[in-house]
Write a protein that holds these residues in place. Structure first.
Motif, PDB file in Angstrom:
ATOM      1  N   GLY A 108       9.703 -75.388 -45.804  1.00  0.00           N
ATOM      2  CA  GLY A 108      10.257 -74.208 -45.165  1.00  0.00           C
ATOM      3  C   GLY A 108      11.759 -74.219 -45.039  1.00  0.00           C
ATOM      4  N   ALA A 109      12.387 -75.363 -45.283  1.00  0.00           N
ATOM      5  CA  ALA A 109      13.844 -75.441 -45.191  1.00  0.00           C
ATOM      6  C   ALA A 109      14.462 -75.059 -46.536  1.00  0.00           C
ATOM      7  N   ASP A 110      15.660 -74.515 -46.510  1.00  0.00           N
ATOM      8  CA  ASP A 110      16.323 -74.128 -47.747  1.00  0.00           C
ATOM      9  C   ASP A 110      17.412 -75.112 -48.141  1.00  0.00           C
ATOM     10  N   SER A 111      17.459 -76.245 -47.433  1.00  0.00           N
ATOM     11  CA  SER A 111      18.431 -77.266 -47.778  1.00  0.00           C
ATOM     12  C   SER A 111      17.912 -78.613 -47.294  1.00  0.00           C
ATOM     13  N   TYR A 112      18.638 -79.649 -47.679  1.00  0.00           N
ATOM     14  CA  TYR A 112      18.285 -80.985 -47.223  1.00  0.00           C
ATOM     15  C   TYR A 112      18.755 -81.125 -45.775  1.00  0.00           C
ATOM     16  N   ASP A 113      17.819 -81.381 -44.875  1.00  0.00           N
ATOM     17  CA  ASP A 113      18.145 -81.314 -43.460  1.00  0.00           C
ATOM     18  C   ASP A 113      17.873 -82.601 -42.693  1.00  0.00           C
TER      19      ASP A 113
ATOM     20  N   TYR B  30       9.272 -81.935 -48.361  1.00  0.00           N
ATOM     21  CA  TYR B  30       9.006 -81.260 -49.626  1.00  0.00           C
ATOM     22  C   TYR B  30       9.662 -82.012 -50.783  1.00  0.00           C
TER      23      TYR B  30
ATOM     24  N   GLN C 239      14.328 -82.733 -47.713  1.00  0.00           N
ATOM     25  CA  GLN C 239      14.187 -81.300 -47.466  1.00  0.00           C
ATOM     26  C   GLN C 239      12.790 -81.069 -46.932  1.00  0.00           C
TER      27      GLN C 239
ATOM     28  N   THR D  65      10.284 -84.442 -56.027  1.00  0.00           N
ATOM     29  CA  THR D  65       9.341 -83.909 -55.065  1.00  0.00           C
ATOM     30  C   THR D  65       8.715 -85.079 -54.316  1.00  0.00           C
TER      31      THR D  65
END
Length: 120
Positions: A103-108, A32, A100, A52
């Motif tokens: 669906g994730a709420d952070s950089y993963d 994202y 990120q 983005t």
């Protein structure tokens, strides 16, 4: 699995420019947004800027780099760039790229980091 890899770090003098690259592989279609962070010796990791990954370009930057750093992207090359101009010794740090996923709420997804050293 999504992976991101940074490249382009090095040793430069104050006032010089440098461009870092962050290239994604694996499930890059799930990205994202991509951000750059940095961590100087003895300091906490800090946000540098983000963009983005596809569609409309939306970027934002930390105040400390606004006007000097620019983030761009190449969807075809699955790469995000960090163009750093007018570098200062206080920009010295390990620079990390992070993605990120949808669906994730952070950089993963994080890269290993690339060292940038600015001499005075």
């Amino acid at each position: 699995q999504l992976q991101v890899v940074e490249s382009g770090g090095g040793l430069v003098q104050a006032g010089d420019s440098l461009r870092l690259s962050c290239t994604a592989s694996g499930r890059s279609y799930r990205i994202y947004a991509v951000a750059w962070f940095r961590q100087a010796p003895g300091k906490e990791r800090e946000f540098v800027g983000s963009t983005t990954w596809s569609g409309r370009v939306r970027t934002n930057y930390a105040d400390s780099v606004t006007g000097r750093f620019t983030i761009s992207r190449s969807e075809a090359q699955k790469t995000v760039y960090l163009q750093m101009n007018s570098l200062k010794p206080e920009d010295t740090a390990v620079y990390y790229c992070a993605a990120q996923q949808l669906g994730a709420d952070s950089y993963d997804a994080w890269g290993q980091g690339t060292q940038v050293t600015v001499s005075s």
